[in-house]
Write an enzyme that holds these catalytic residues in place. Structure first.
Site, short mmCIF file in Angstrom:
data_model
loop_
_atom_site.label_atom_id
_atom_site.label_comp_id
_atom_site.label_asym_id
_atom_site.label_seq_id
_atom_site.Cartn_x
_atom_site.Cartn_y
_atom_site.Cartn_z
N SER A 166 0.86 -1.10 0.05
CA SER A 166 0.15 0.23 0.02
C SER A 166 0.81 1.31 -0.01
O SER A 166 1.53 1.58 -0.95
CB SER A 166 -0.96 -0.19 1.20
OG SER A 166 -2.00 1.03 1.24
N GLU A 266 -9.82 -4.67 -6.49
CA GLU A 266 -9.52 -3.64 -5.29
C GLU A 266 -9.20 -2.16 -6.03
O GLU A 266 -9.03 -2.15 -7.09
CB GLU A 266 -8.31 -3.93 -4.31
CG GLU A 266 -6.96 -3.74 -5.27
CD GLU A 266 -5.78 -3.73 -3.98
OE1 GLU A 266 -5.76 -2.77 -3.29
OE2 GLU A 266 -5.11 -4.79 -4.06
N HIS A 296 -7.62 -5.56 -0.51
CA HIS A 296 -6.23 -4.81 -0.48
C HIS A 296 -5.46 -5.24 0.57
O HIS A 296 -5.28 -5.47 1.59
CB HIS A 296 -6.68 -3.52 0.14
CG HIS A 296 -5.54 -2.34 0.08
ND1 HIS A 296 -4.72 -2.07 -1.09
CD2 HIS A 296 -5.00 -1.83 0.81
CE1 HIS A 296 -3.87 -1.12 -0.55
NE2 HIS A 296 -3.89 -1.10 0.77
#
Length: 345
Positions: A166, A266, A296
């Site tokens: 991320s 996602e 995610h």
């Protein structure tokens, strides 16, 4: 698709099997986490208890089967995670996710341990500085310091893979670009799990959105970018740009080989695809893995999900391939560095 088919090449690969555990996690994210993200999006300026997640994770026992050592990087701390009886001629520099706002050593320790096992090498998990106390540029500086720490311990650039999920994926790319700009040794590879790489809101809108994301509302990244810009305006001095440079707006030809994993539906799938396209267009190597029905950054769940285990097994083989330059199946561990000193025993 068999794992043996996934060790090399640059073709996109979609993984279709879905376990019951993954479906439960997906539904829990949709029912519990997605509304919570929506509440934060409505009032990101409130004094949210951002450390609560990592503090809660600190109450869990450390995974067995690994050695741990605290590392002082000066501006931040880190943890040296070393799976037992493993090779230590290579290393992974890991940068946790959490939207530059939350997460840390505790939330990502299970992932660090599993990645150490699968990659057959130690992992330096960096607890970099975060918003709202420090601008994103400081997080990149901390990551570079972690890389330099590994080099000081005797690792060459060709021995190190930079990894992150991320926001940590953003930092992994920005760290590699910062190393190139500083003319420091080039790392062997980049491993990015559901990376955020595009902070250009207009460009993102032009690519469309994945509205079925089980974790994030479709405007979540836009809200995060607005928050970053507002928070950094209060922090940045000497006229530096309030919003950090987007990885996509750099010369990506300087990057080492890249592997990216993301959920098929996602929100950040478009980031994964955009980075893959741009790396390849620059003449680089990038292998993209899309996983059906996965949330995610699902590999962060480490051994809790079959799909996480598979993704980290593939990621581990990537680390071994780019650092050793051989078929990892035939490589045996060589020397051992102590996690405290990094000296060859």
């Amino acid at each position: 698709m068999k794992d043996s088919e996934l060790a090399g090449g640059a073709a996109d690969r979609t993984h279709t099997g879905t376990s019951i555990r993954s479906l439960l996690v997906r539904n829990a994210a949709r029912v519990l986490a997605k509304p919570a993200v929506g509440v934060w999006m409505a009032r990101p300026d409130l004094a949210w208890p951002l450390t609560l997640v990592d503090d809660t994770a600190s109450l869990l026992p450390k995974p067995s089967g690994a050695e741990y050592a605290d590392v002082d990087l000066g501006s931040c701390s880190a943890e040296w995670v070393h799976a037992e009886s493993k090779n230590d001629e290579q290393a992974v520099l890991y940068l946790h996710g959490g939207a530059f706002l939350m997460g840390g050593l505790n939330t990502h320790r299970p992932l660090a341990v599993t990645l150490s096992e699968r990659a057959d090498c130690p992992v330096l998990n960096v607890d970099y500085r975060m918003l709202p106390s420090a601008p994103v540029a400081h997080a990149v500086e901390d990551a570079v310091r972690g890389y330099e720490w590994l080099c000081d311990k005797g690792y060459d650039g060709e021995d190190i893979v930079i990894a992150g999920d991320s926001a940590g994926g953003y930092l992994a790319f920005m760290t590699a670009l910062a190393l190139a700009e500083a003319k420091l040794p080039k790392p062997a590879g980049i491993l990015a799990l559901s990376p955020l790489v595009d902070t250009d809101v207009d460009r993102r809108a032009g690519r469309g959105r994945h509205t079925e994301c089980p974790l994030f509302p479709e405007a979540a990244v836009d809200s995060l970018v607005d928050y970053i810009e507002t928070a950094q305006t209060r922090l940045v001095v000497n006229g530096d740009a309030a919003l950090p440079i987007c990885p996509l707006d750099n010369d990506l030809s300087v990057l080492p080989p890249v592997m990216i994993h993301a959920g098929e539906d996602e929100l950040l799938r478009t980031d994964a695809e955009a980075m893959t396209e741009e790396v390849r267009a620059s003449g680089g190597q990038c292998e993209l893995h899309l996983w059906r029905n996965q949330v995610h950054a699902f590999p962060v769940l480490a051994d809790a999900l079959p799909e996480s285990r598979r993704a980290l097994r593939i990621a581990g083989r990537f680390v071994k391939t780019v650092t050793r330059g051989e078929d990892p199946a035939v490589i045996e561990p060589r020397h051992r560095r102590s996690p405290e000193q990094g000296a060859v025993a």
